[in-house]
Scaffold this active site. Structure first.
Site, PDB file in Angstrom:
ATOM      1  N   CYS A   1       0.849  -1.181   0.000  1.00  0.00           N
ATOM      2  CA  CYS A   1       0.000   0.000   0.000  1.00  0.00           C
ATOM      3  C   CYS A   1       0.889   1.236   0.000  1.00  0.00           C
ATOM      4  O   CYS A   1       1.945   1.267   0.600  1.00  0.00           O
ATOM      5  CB  CYS A   1      -0.937   0.090   1.196  1.00  0.00           C
ATOM      6  SG  CYS A   1      -2.056  -1.282   1.339  1.00  0.00           S
TER       7      CYS A   1
ATOM      8  N   ARG B   1       3.706  -0.297  -4.977  1.00  0.00           N
ATOM      9  CA  ARG B   1       3.505  -0.831  -3.623  1.00  0.00           C
ATOM     10  C   ARG B   1       2.198  -1.618  -3.489  1.00  0.00           C
ATOM     11  O   ARG B   1       1.965  -2.286  -2.476  1.00  0.00           O
ATOM     12  CB  ARG B   1       3.488   0.318  -2.606  1.00  0.00           C
ATOM     13  CG  ARG B   1       4.754   1.144  -2.599  1.00  0.00           C
ATOM     14  CD  ARG B   1       4.654   2.255  -1.589  1.00  0.00           C
ATOM     15  NE  ARG B   1       4.558   1.750  -0.250  1.00  0.00           N
ATOM     16  CZ  ARG B   1       5.582   1.467   0.527  1.00  0.00           C
ATOM     17  NH1 ARG B   1       6.797   1.657   0.102  1.00  0.00           N
ATOM     18  NH2 ARG B   1       5.396   1.001   1.739  1.00  0.00           N
TER      19      ARG B   1
ATOM     20  N   TRP C   1      -2.877  -2.660  -1.577  1.00  0.00           N
ATOM     21  CA  TRP C   1      -2.579  -4.078  -1.768  1.00  0.00           C
ATOM     22  C   TRP C   1      -3.362  -4.767  -0.656  1.00  0.00           C
ATOM     23  O   TRP C   1      -3.033  -4.662   0.524  1.00  0.00           O
ATOM     24  CB  TRP C   1      -1.089  -4.336  -1.627  1.00  0.00           C
ATOM     25  CG  TRP C   1      -0.682  -5.733  -1.991  1.00  0.00           C
ATOM     26  CD1 TRP C   1      -0.351  -6.192  -3.234  1.00  0.00           C
ATOM     27  CD2 TRP C   1      -0.561  -6.852  -1.114  1.00  0.00           C
ATOM     28  NE1 TRP C   1      -0.038  -7.522  -3.176  1.00  0.00           N
ATOM     29  CE2 TRP C   1      -0.154  -7.960  -1.893  1.00  0.00           C
ATOM     30  CE3 TRP C   1      -0.758  -7.029   0.250  1.00  0.00           C
ATOM     31  CZ2 TRP C   1       0.056  -9.217  -1.355  1.00  0.00           C
ATOM     32  CZ3 TRP C   1      -0.550  -8.293   0.789  1.00  0.00           C
ATOM     33  CH2 TRP C   1      -0.140  -9.374  -0.012  1.00  0.00           C
TER      34      TRP C   1
ATOM     35  N   ASN D   1      -1.405   2.331   5.688  1.00  0.00           N
ATOM     36  CA  ASN D   1      -0.601   1.211   5.186  1.00  0.00           C
ATOM     37  C   ASN D   1      -0.169   0.405   6.402  1.00  0.00           C
ATOM     38  O   ASN D   1       0.384   0.959   7.341  1.00  0.00           O
ATOM     39  CB  ASN D   1       0.617   1.779   4.443  1.00  0.00           C
ATOM     40  CG  ASN D   1       1.674   0.730   4.178  1.00  0.00           C
ATOM     41  OD1 ASN D   1       1.371  -0.444   4.018  1.00  0.00           O
ATOM     42  ND2 ASN D   1       2.923   1.148   4.140  1.00  0.00           N
ATOM     43  N   GLY D   2      -0.438  -0.890   6.411  1.00  0.00           N
ATOM     44  CA  GLY D   2      -0.050  -1.732   7.544  1.00  0.00           C
ATOM     45  C   GLY D   2      -1.206  -2.623   7.948  1.00  0.00           C
ATOM     46  O   GLY D   2      -2.137  -2.842   7.177  1.00  0.00           O
TER      47      GLY D   2
ATOM     48  N   GLU E   1      16.769 -17.621  -9.103  1.00  0.00           N
ATOM     49  CA  GLU E   1      16.327 -16.280  -9.496  1.00  0.00           C
ATOM     50  C   GLU E   1      15.687 -16.301 -10.893  1.00  0.00           C
ATOM     51  O   GLU E   1      14.674 -15.631 -11.129  1.00  0.00           O
ATOM     52  CB  GLU E   1      17.530 -15.320  -9.444  1.00  0.00           C
ATOM     53  CG  GLU E   1      17.263 -13.882  -9.849  1.00  0.00           C
ATOM     54  CD  GLU E   1      16.248 -13.147  -8.995  1.00  0.00           C
ATOM     55  OE1 GLU E   1      15.801 -13.691  -7.965  1.00  0.00           O
ATOM     56  OE2 GLU E   1      15.859 -12.028  -9.379  1.00  0.00           O
TER      57      GLU E   1
ATOM     58  N   LYS F   1      11.860 -15.077 -11.551  1.00  0.00           N
ATOM     59  CA  LYS F   1      11.486 -14.006 -12.484  1.00  0.00           C
ATOM     60  C   LYS F   1      10.329 -14.466 -13.379  1.00  0.00           C
ATOM     61  O   LYS F   1       9.394 -13.712 -13.629  1.00  0.00           O
ATOM     62  CB  LYS F   1      12.679 -13.582 -13.359  1.00  0.00           C
ATOM     63  CG  LYS F   1      13.759 -12.795 -12.655  1.00  0.00           C
ATOM     64  CD  LYS F   1      13.428 -11.340 -12.416  1.00  0.00           C
ATOM     65  CE  LYS F   1      12.930 -10.994 -11.097  1.00  0.00           C
ATOM     66  NZ  LYS F   1      13.579 -11.015  -9.871  1.00  0.00           N
TER      67      LYS F   1
ATOM     68  N   GLU G   1       7.098 -14.611 -11.302  1.00  0.00           N
ATOM     69  CA  GLU G   1       6.605 -13.288 -10.917  1.00  0.00           C
ATOM     70  C   GLU G   1       5.868 -12.591 -12.046  1.00  0.00           C
ATOM     71  O   GLU G   1       4.818 -11.997 -11.821  1.00  0.00           O
ATOM     72  CB  GLU G   1       7.782 -12.382 -10.508  1.00  0.00           C
ATOM     73  CG  GLU G   1       8.350 -12.654  -9.150  1.00  0.00           C
ATOM     74  CD  GLU G   1       9.493 -11.709  -8.823  1.00  0.00           C
ATOM     75  OE1 GLU G   1       9.452 -11.044  -7.784  1.00  0.00           O
ATOM     76  OE2 GLU G   1      10.457 -11.642  -9.614  1.00  0.00           O
TER      77      GLU G   1
ATOM     78  N   HIS H   1      17.374 -36.571  -7.855  1.00  0.00           N
ATOM     79  CA  HIS H   1      16.612 -36.864  -6.630  1.00  0.00           C
ATOM     80  C   HIS H   1      15.143 -36.464  -6.769  1.00  0.00           C
ATOM     81  O   HIS H   1      14.468 -36.266  -5.767  1.00  0.00           O
ATOM     82  CB  HIS H   1      17.258 -36.166  -5.433  1.00  0.00           C
ATOM     83  CG  HIS H   1      18.661 -36.616  -5.212  1.00  0.00           C
ATOM     84  ND1 HIS H   1      18.979 -37.861  -4.707  1.00  0.00           N
ATOM     85  CD2 HIS H   1      19.850 -36.011  -5.502  1.00  0.00           C
ATOM     86  CE1 HIS H   1      20.291 -37.989  -4.664  1.00  0.00           C
ATOM     87  NE2 HIS H   1      20.839 -36.887  -5.143  1.00  0.00           N
TER      88      HIS H   1
ATOM     89  N   LYS I   1       5.793  -4.396  -4.499  1.00  0.00           N
ATOM     90  CA  LYS I   1       7.252  -4.283  -4.455  1.00  0.00           C
ATOM     91  C   LYS I   1       7.789  -4.372  -3.040  1.00  0.00           C
ATOM     92  O   LYS I   1       8.860  -4.906  -2.798  1.00  0.00           O
ATOM     93  CB  LYS I   1       7.681  -2.969  -5.089  1.00  0.00           C
ATOM     94  CG  LYS I   1       9.169  -2.837  -5.128  1.00  0.00           C
ATOM     95  CD  LYS I   1       9.652  -2.267  -6.399  1.00  0.00           C
ATOM     96  CE  LYS I   1      11.153  -2.441  -6.554  1.00  0.00           C
ATOM     97  NZ  LYS I   1      11.531  -3.790  -6.983  1.00  0.00           N
TER      98      LYS I   1
HETATM   99  C1  G6P Z   1       9.013  -8.388  -2.825  1.00  0.00           C
HETATM  100  C2  G6P Z   1       9.471  -7.915  -4.182  1.00  0.00           C
HETATM  101  C3  G6P Z   1      10.764  -8.624  -4.551  1.00  0.00           C
HETATM  102  C4  G6P Z   1      11.815  -8.398  -3.486  1.00  0.00           C
HETATM  103  C5  G6P Z   1      11.311  -8.804  -2.098  1.00  0.00           C
HETATM  104  C6  G6P Z   1      12.231  -8.320  -0.995  1.00  0.00           C
HETATM  105  O1  G6P Z   1       8.645  -9.716  -2.900  1.00  0.00           O
HETATM  106  O2  G6P Z   1       8.495  -8.153  -5.159  1.00  0.00           O
HETATM  107  O3  G6P Z   1      11.236  -8.126  -5.785  1.00  0.00           O
HETATM  108  O4  G6P Z   1      12.968  -9.134  -3.791  1.00  0.00           O
HETATM  109  O5  G6P Z   1      10.031  -8.209  -1.844  1.00  0.00           O
HETATM  110  O6  G6P Z   1      12.218  -6.923  -0.985  1.00  0.00           O
HETATM  111  P1  G6P Z   1      13.362  -6.025  -0.381  1.00  0.00           P
HETATM  112  O7  G6P Z   1      12.889  -4.615  -0.524  1.00  0.00           O
HETATM  113  O8  G6P Z   1      13.503  -6.440   1.056  1.00  0.00           O
HETATM  114  O9  G6P Z   1      14.601  -6.302  -1.154  1.00  0.00           O
END
Ligand code: G6P
Length: 624
Positions: free
Chosen positions: A2, A27, A76, A102-103, A498, A502, A505, A521, A619
């Site tokens: 948020c 956010r 969010w 937010n929270g 990673e 990606k 996501e 395994h 994010k």
């Molecule tokens: C969310 C974002 C990711 C990020 C993660 C940790 O899941 O979508 O892209 O890696 O948070 O965020 P930070 O700000 O702690 O790196």
């Protein structure tokens, strides 16, 4: 999660609020809204289920007249589905008091029960709406009639009601409120959720992060937990939750607002992928030489003696940042330094085992990830020292850590992290180099070579990026696949994770990242004819084993894309290749991840996914 905005001043309030929300949309973006008051105390409120563009349209059809103070929110969802009713701002029963939040208010059910018994009517399923009604109760207790418009008592009464309400809340909040009878003041408070005030001339701003108002001002004040502010157009007063005034210093942010714009790229993600050489260069600049010397002392107070004193390094992080931590673990272990990497949310018991000699490296782009902050607090309580590796000046993490190593990547807006990851890797390689050199593990000539190799990485990143078109073709070939496998070993094992993350996501398809040694395994059983398998196989100690893993996968029908260098290409027999420039095996993660980012981007593009704002994600995950 948020984003909140607030504004007070003579300029067009609703435009400023909406523009701020657009910049905070990363956010959260399932619903949004704004509220603003004019000098006479008339309230304007608009909310939509959906994106800020839809809100912008709605406001343009029927604009607010003369609004001079207001708040905004992009959501969010936590409590209550994404819908117009659950969108912020929320109002009290009178409809004159609005809040954005937010929270998570942990005691909202208790509060709601009492408020219902007192006759309050609720219009949403959110925890936030409760706050508006709690403030309303406090106003009632102060015997205020909403009719008291423009009385000189409205400001102190609103302040006191807001302050008392904040003291009743448990949980996390960045909160802003406007009360229509009091148009000259916006109130805001913080507990465990980021909040920053922007100081302008004859106008002031409130936001979850600076990118919301950077085009108006770079002079900012970060609120700490337990602080609140009364924001007027000509000044801001700061208080603790007891109402005692506190003095706060402002800082000047170096980022400029154009850094947070797309600059000709179709998506922020692609722009940010292309900014990675610069991110690494900026993060390394002035901090590398002499390796093992006291170069980090002036910036963050970390001396080579401190470095020698740590018995082990424990990385904690979430998401992509955790993958950087896993690379860190492999790197430190490669130097014989005991090292561990955990996701912050699974660290609770291990945190209690932290001892004085452990350096906890908390990696977080935003510096606001709730699980990472929680883990840091636990580790500190157990006696560990904490170094923050973060991209965000003034973030909560920077204030809680003993040392701060900033990554200098500039704002990252795309929800899927790319350049922030490269910045994190650069910071970790920098730190590992200093650790190894300070302890004599890297002798002078090896240390020099390590530094030289690291300094070449930005140029090699540019060379890797130059292959974008070829990588895009490979991605288009596989775009309709429903499953992807990524494998590698040692320092590149986290890169396989990673690569898979990606894809998940931004394309919403199933992808697995595996340590190649684990294939037999279990995962090898899922391979079917034509399944895309991306194997990161640079020259070096893992090449023979990787070549074998590729053979085994091919024999079962996998359609293999090998990420290789010129030499390893001769050894790995794949259907398709992406060839990286040559560097020491240890540094390859900073190159091998790039084709995987580009690959994921083009798969998502072919699928017409919303790349910068993937569904269900945000994010910054500021709730646990
Ligand atoms: C969310 C974002 C990711 C990020 C993660 C940790 O899941 O979508 O892209 O890696 O948070 O965020 P930070 O700000 O702690 O790196």
């Amino acid at each position: 999660m948020c984003g909140i905005t607030g504004y007070i001043g003579e300029n067009k309030t609703t435009d400023i609020l909406i523009d701020g929300l657009k910049r905070l949309e990363y956010r959260g973006y399932d619903s949004c809204g704004i509220a603003a008051v004019d000098a006479k105390g008339s309230l304007y409120l608009r909310r939509v289920s959906g994106r800020v563009d839809a809100l912008d349209k709605l406001v343009a059809e029927d604009p607010a007249k003369g609004a001079r103070a207001g708040v905004g929110h992009t959501r969010w969802a936590t409590h209550g589905a994404p819908s117009e009713d659950n969108a912020h701002p929320h109002t009290d029963c009178t409809g004159k008091l609005v809040v954005v939040h937010n929270g998570i208010i942990e005691n909202y059910l208790d509060l709601k029960e009492k408020l219902l018994a007192a006759g309050h009517k609720f219009k949403s399923e959110t925890d936030t709406e409760v706050i508006a009604h709690v403030i309303e109760e406090k106003l009632k207790a102060l015997n205020v009639q909403a009719a008291a418009v423009r009385s000189e008592m409205t400001e102190p009464v609103f302040f006191e009601a807001f302050r008392r309400a904040v003291n009743d809340l448990k949980g996390s909040f960045a909160l802003s409120a406007v009360w229509a009878p009091c148009p000259g003041m916006v109130l805001t408070a913080r507990m465990h959720s980021p909040l920053v005030i922007g100081l302008g001339k004859g106008e002031n701003f409130i936001a979850s992060d600076v990118s919301a108002f950077l085009k108006h001002t770079k002079r900012v004040v970060f609120l700490n937990d337990g602080e609140m502010a009364a924001v007027r157009k000509d000044g801001v007063d700061y208080y603790d939750f007891k109402g005692k005034k506190t003095a706060k210093d402002s800082v000047t942010i170096q980022w400029d607002s154009t850094m947070a714009e797309k600059g000709g790229y179709k998506h922020f993600m692609l722009k940010e992928i292309h900014e990675q050489a610069e991110a690494v260069e900026n993060t390394l600049r002035g901090r590398l030489l002499p390796l093992g010397g006291d170069v980090l002392k002036a910036e963050m107070g970390l001396t080579s003696d401190d470095i020698k004193g740590f018995a082990s390094v424990q990385f904690i992080a979430c998401g992509t940042a955790h993958h950087a931590g896993l690379v860190g673990r492999a790197l430190f272990e490669n130097f014989g330094i005991p090292s561990y990497a955990d996701v912050a949310s699974e660290f609770t018991d291990r945190a209690k085992l932290m001892r004085k000699g452990t350096l906890v490296a908390a990696i977080s782009q935003s510096g606001e990830t709730a699980d990472t902050l929680f883990a840091v607090r636990e580790a500190k309580a157990a006696g560990a020292k904490v170094i923050a590796i973060t991209n965000t000046v003034g973030s909560t993490l920077t204030r809680e850590a003993d040392y701060v190593l900033y990554t200098h990547c500039g704002p990252e807006i795309g929800v899927a992290s790319t350049k922030a990851f490269l910045g994190q890797l650069a910071a970790i390689y920098l730190l590992a180099g200093h650790f190894a050199a300070a302890r004599g593990i890297l002798k002078a000539s090896d240390a020099r070579r390590y530094a030289e190799d690291l300094l070449k990485i930005p140029r090699l990143i540019e060379e890797t990026l130059a292959q974008e078109k070829d990588i895009a073709k490979v991605a288009q070939h596989f775009a309709s696949s429903e499953h992807f496998l990524f494998i590698s070993r040692h320092v590149n094992y986290p890169i396989a994770l990673e690569g898979a993350l990606k894809i998940k996501e931004i394309s919403y398809v199933h992808a697995e990242g595996y340590a190649a040694g684990e294939m037999k395994h279990g995962p090898i059983a899922i391979i079917y004819k034509g399944m895309p398998l991306l194997a990161v196989a640079p020259s070096g100690r893992t090449l023979e084993l990787m070549a074998g893993n590729v053979e085994e996968a091919k024999a079962r029908g996998a359609d293999v894309v090998a990420i290789v260098d010129e030499d390893s290409r001769k050894r790995v027999k794949a259907g398709r290749y992406i060839t990286l420039p040559k560097t020491d095996e240890l540094f390859t993660p900073m190159l091998s991840v790039i084709p995987l980012q580009i690959f994921a981007y083009y798969v998502a593009l072919a699928k017409k996914c919303d790349i910068d704002k993937p569904r269900n994600l945000a994010k910054s995950v500021t709730v646990r």
